[in-house]
Design a protein around this motif. Structure first.
Motif, PDB file in Angstrom:
ATOM      1  N   VAL A 188       0.826  -1.177   0.027  1.00 27.36           N
ATOM      2  CA  VAL A 188      -0.098   0.066  -0.163  1.00 27.36           C
ATOM      3  C   VAL A 188       0.890   1.336  -0.063  1.00 27.36           C
ATOM      4  CG1 VAL A 188      -2.138   1.001   0.946  1.00 27.36           C
ATOM      5  CG2 VAL A 188      -1.828  -1.300   1.400  1.00 27.36           C
ATOM      6  N   GLU A 189       1.777   1.148  -1.151  1.00 27.73           N
ATOM      7  CA  GLU A 189       2.790   2.419  -1.208  1.00 27.73           C
ATOM      8  C   GLU A 189       3.031   2.594  -2.706  1.00 27.73           C
ATOM      9  OE1 GLU A 189       7.082   0.682  -0.127  1.00 27.73           O
ATOM     10  OE2 GLU A 189       5.885   1.339   1.541  1.00 27.73           O
ATOM     11  N   TRP A 190       3.425   3.569  -3.149  1.00 32.26           N
ATOM     12  CA  TRP A 190       3.695   3.791  -4.768  1.00 32.26           C
ATOM     13  C   TRP A 190       4.794   2.938  -4.936  1.00 32.26           C
ATOM     14  CZ3 TRP A 190      -0.137   6.171  -6.622  1.00 32.26           C
ATOM     15  CH2 TRP A 190      -0.674   7.031  -6.125  1.00 32.26           C
ATOM     16  N   SER A 191       4.485   2.067  -5.938  1.00 32.94           N
ATOM     17  CA  SER A 191       5.519   1.112  -6.566  1.00 32.94           C
ATOM     18  C   SER A 191       6.463   1.741  -7.684  1.00 32.94           C
ATOM     19  CB  SER A 191       4.665  -0.196  -7.256  1.00 32.94           C
ATOM     20  OG  SER A 191       5.635  -0.750  -8.135  1.00 32.94           O
ATOM     21  N   ARG A 192       7.769   1.664  -7.157  1.00 32.73           N
ATOM     22  CA  ARG A 192       8.883   2.113  -8.162  1.00 32.73           C
ATOM     23  C   ARG A 192       8.858   1.571  -9.476  1.00 32.73           C
ATOM     24  NH1 ARG A 192      10.730   6.736  -9.303  1.00 32.73           N
ATOM     25  NH2 ARG A 192      10.565   7.078  -6.679  1.00 32.73           N
ATOM     26  N   GLN A 193       8.730   0.129  -9.411  1.00 33.55           N
ATOM     27  CA  GLN A 193       8.632  -0.744 -10.596  1.00 33.55           C
ATOM     28  C   GLN A 193       7.392  -0.237 -11.437  1.00 33.55           C
ATOM     29  OE1 GLN A 193       8.411  -4.776 -10.236  1.00 33.55           O
ATOM     30  NE2 GLN A 193       8.183  -5.332 -12.305  1.00 33.55           N
ATOM     31  N   ALA A 194       6.199   0.018 -11.033  1.00 33.23           N
ATOM     32  CA  ALA A 194       5.104   0.334 -11.768  1.00 33.23           C
ATOM     33  C   ALA A 194       5.488   1.737 -12.687  1.00 33.23           C
ATOM     34  CB  ALA A 194       3.851   0.235 -11.073  1.00 33.23           C
ATOM     35  N   LEU A 195       5.986   2.503 -11.616  1.00 34.52           N
ATOM     36  CA  LEU A 195       6.072   3.941 -12.242  1.00 34.52           C
ATOM     37  C   LEU A 195       7.313   4.013 -13.394  1.00 34.52           C
ATOM     38  CD1 LEU A 195       6.445   5.874  -8.603  1.00 34.52           C
ATOM     39  CD2 LEU A 195       4.812   6.470 -10.412  1.00 34.52           C
ATOM     40  N   GLU A 196       8.067   3.237 -13.166  1.00 36.64           N
ATOM     41  CA  GLU A 196       9.103   3.119 -14.379  1.00 36.64           C
ATOM     42  C   GLU A 196       8.497   2.409 -15.834  1.00 36.64           C
ATOM     43  OE1 GLU A 196      12.253   0.600 -12.463  1.00 36.64           O
ATOM     44  OE2 GLU A 196      13.090   2.348 -11.454  1.00 36.64           O
ATOM     45  N   ILE A 197       7.787   1.321 -15.469  1.00 37.70           N
ATOM     46  CA  ILE A 197       6.756   0.475 -16.699  1.00 37.70           C
ATOM     47  C   ILE A 197       6.355   1.989 -17.465  1.00 37.70           C
ATOM     48  CG2 ILE A 197       5.292  -0.712 -17.339  1.00 37.70           C
ATOM     49  CD1 ILE A 197       6.149  -2.749 -15.065  1.00 37.70           C
ATOM     50  N   PHE A 198       5.438   2.784 -16.625  1.00 36.08           N
ATOM     51  CA  PHE A 198       4.591   3.859 -17.112  1.00 36.08           C
ATOM     52  C   PHE A 198       5.431   5.097 -17.724  1.00 36.08           C
ATOM     53  CE2 PHE A 198       1.153   1.515 -15.465  1.00 36.08           C
ATOM     54  CZ  PHE A 198       0.297   1.260 -16.503  1.00 36.08           C
ATOM     55  N   GLY A 199       6.760   4.951 -17.487  1.00 36.43           N
ATOM     56  CA  GLY A 199       7.591   6.271 -17.557  1.00 36.43           C
ATOM     57  C   GLY A 199       7.330   7.426 -16.780  1.00 36.43           C
ATOM     58  N   LEU A 200       6.778   7.225 -15.606  1.00 35.56           N
ATOM     59  CA  LEU A 200       6.199   8.344 -14.621  1.00 35.56           C
ATOM     60  C   LEU A 200       7.103   8.217 -13.404  1.00 35.56           C
ATOM     61  CD1 LEU A 200       2.388   7.452 -14.754  1.00 35.56           C
ATOM     62  CD2 LEU A 200       3.562   9.229 -15.860  1.00 35.56           C
TER      63      LEU A 200
END
Length: 489
Positions: A188-200
């Motif tokens: 339940v915290e922002w995912s660094r991996q997901a952010l990188e996948i989306f370029g965010l």
């Protein structure tokens, strides 16, 4: 400074900012709803799956509806809670609060190109966030904004912008954050991996907070009020329906239809195509739910209205009751694609079985069948993931006023459908967390309205007839899928 006693009895202002309007209630713990207000919002539809709203209209609707509810109540509130649309996003200047784009509404499909490019990461994203890769969710829209509209400011869900404009705080609640596809479902915290996948990965995202607790203060509604409740709309309705135990479920029939089932403090990642997401986080403890979506419910009714078939939702029952059945017409109302459990945003709606004898009544009957059949698919998926069928379905939302639709739902579901006696469940749910955030001595059950149904619809047709009608709908979906595959190849 209010005393503990005054906090316990003070009304709260609950504001539900939705797709087609904002509803506000003033809720007293002893007298119930003592004031209400409404302000419309007018989404704009365009080619390529475009669905947008004017951010200024979203904010003014919140303020206008809240002020109207307080004026109707004739007495002040002790706190305010805000529910939001979930997946609607915009870019804005964090220094001035000025919008840099229109609000890209949750129904918007223009981020399909982003999802296509990231298809190889779909499984990783589902494992991380509980969500399938689809333009419905916020992160693909956020990435699309960054690629096509602006690199300036911040890009967030609409709740973060509204909260900032009301209080100056830069936050989002855990359930809304879970609708982005950027939140680690387990941590339940922002995912660094997901952010990188989306370029965010360079984005400055809002702080993730509990649903209940002080966020800041606002004088947008008159005298200064603390904002003590934040929750995404469908989870707020889940709470108001007292769907707080694993295995129970509700469906809200609004612009779309949304079925959520409680799974407790452990996320359930099933294989049925449902979304696993945060229901709410309170005092640092997270509850989870399974979530399934029907993209077009009341919006499909509006489509029939715009064509002149009916004059509005109030016509569903009188027009639909003019005929005994759909007359062989099958309507797949995938006017913005099909969501769970199919996840085929590329599909569009179909009407089959039309004849010279087809009337408006047949079209209305077919629409009710099409909406109800999709909800049955969601209920079946919940049963598969939980290992046991639902015993009943609690429902709320504007379309529950249609006895025809509710009876159709019970018939096809082959389970009782219990219509909430309390309208505006989303506002009531965010009002509950606002009260909890105002008075920490309360427990969650203390703040939720008592459950009672206004009506219970029992199935009136045998199971084999229900199976036949569902089979006709599934065959129509299969034909749509096959046609889309041929076109793509």
């Amino acid at each position: 400074m209010p005393t503990a006693a005054s906090q316990a009895t003070a009304p709260v202002l609950a504001v539900d900012q939705g797709t087609s309007g904002t509803k506000a209630l003033v809720i007293c713990p002893e007298r119930g709803v003592i004031g209400s207000g409404f302000a419309p919002v007018r989404p704009r539809y365009g080619p390529g799956g475009r669905v947008e709203a004017d951010p200024a209209e979203l904010l003014s609707s919140v303020v206008d509806a809240g002020r109207a509810a307080l004026a109707d109540a004739g007495e002040p509130a002790g706190a305010v809670g805000l529910a939001n649309q979930g997946e609607t996003v915009l870019a804005w200047d964090p220094d001035t609060g000025k919008p840099l784009t229109d609000a890209i509404v949750w129904q918007d499909r223009r981020a399909e190109s982003v999802c296509a490019e990231l298809a190889e990461s779909a499984e990783a994203l589902r494992d991380l966030t509980g969500l399938p890769l689809d333009p419905y969710f916020a992160a693909p829209k956020m990435a699309w904004i960054r690629r096509t509209l602006t690199r300036e400011g911040v890009v967030t869900t609409s709740d973060a912008w509204l909260t900032h404009r009301l209080t100056g705080a830069y936050v989002t609640d855990a359930a809304t954050a879970g609708r982005t596809q950027l939140l680690d479902l387990d941590r339940v915290e922002w995912s660094r991996q997901a952010l990188e996948i989306f370029g965010l990965d360079d984005e400055r995202l809002p702080r993730v907070v509990d649903a209940a607790g002080p966020v800041g203060t606002t004088n947008a509604f008159g005298p200064e009020l603390p904002l003590t409740g934040l929750l995404v709309d469908q989870q707020a309705a889940l709470l108001a329906q007292r769907v707080t135990e694993p295995g129970t479920a509700k469906c809200t029939y609004g612009t779309g239809a949304f079925l959520l089932a409680q799974t407790g403090e452990v996320p359930r990642r099933g294989g049925s195509g449902l979304v696993s997401c945060v229901a709410w986080r309170l005092a640092g403890r997270t509850n989870y739910c399974l979530d399934g979506q029907v993209y077009t419910a009341a919006s499909a009714v509006r489509w029939l209205t715009d064509l002149g078939v009916i004059s509005g939702a109030a016509d569903l029952d009188p027009v639909g009751s003019s005929v005994p059945d759909s007359g062989g017409v099958t309507f797949v109302p995938a006017l913005a694609g099909l969501a769970a459990p199919w996840w085929r945003g590329d599909l569009r709606g179909s009407l089959t079985g039309l004849g010279l004898d087809t009337t408006a009544g047949h079209l209305v009957r077919a629409l009710c069948d099409g909406i109800a059949a999709q909800v049955v698919a969601l209920a079946d998926a919940v049963a598969d993931d939980l290992g046991e069928p639902l015993t009943a379905l609690r429902v709320d939302g504007g379309l529950t006023r249609s006895a025809l639709l509710m009876q159709t739902q019970a018939d096809l579901l082959q389970r009782p459908v219990e219509v909430s006696a309390l309208p505006d469940a989303t506002a009531l749910g965010v009002g509950a967390v606002a009260r909890l955030g105002l008075d920490a001595r309360l427990s969650l059950p203390d703040t939720i309205p008592a459950w009672r149904p206004a009506a219970v619809y029992e199935p009136r047709i045998p199971a084999d007839r229900a199976a036949d009608r569902l089979g006709e709908f599934r065959a129509a979906v299969a034909a749509l899928t096959a046609s889309a595959s041929r076109t793509a190849s």
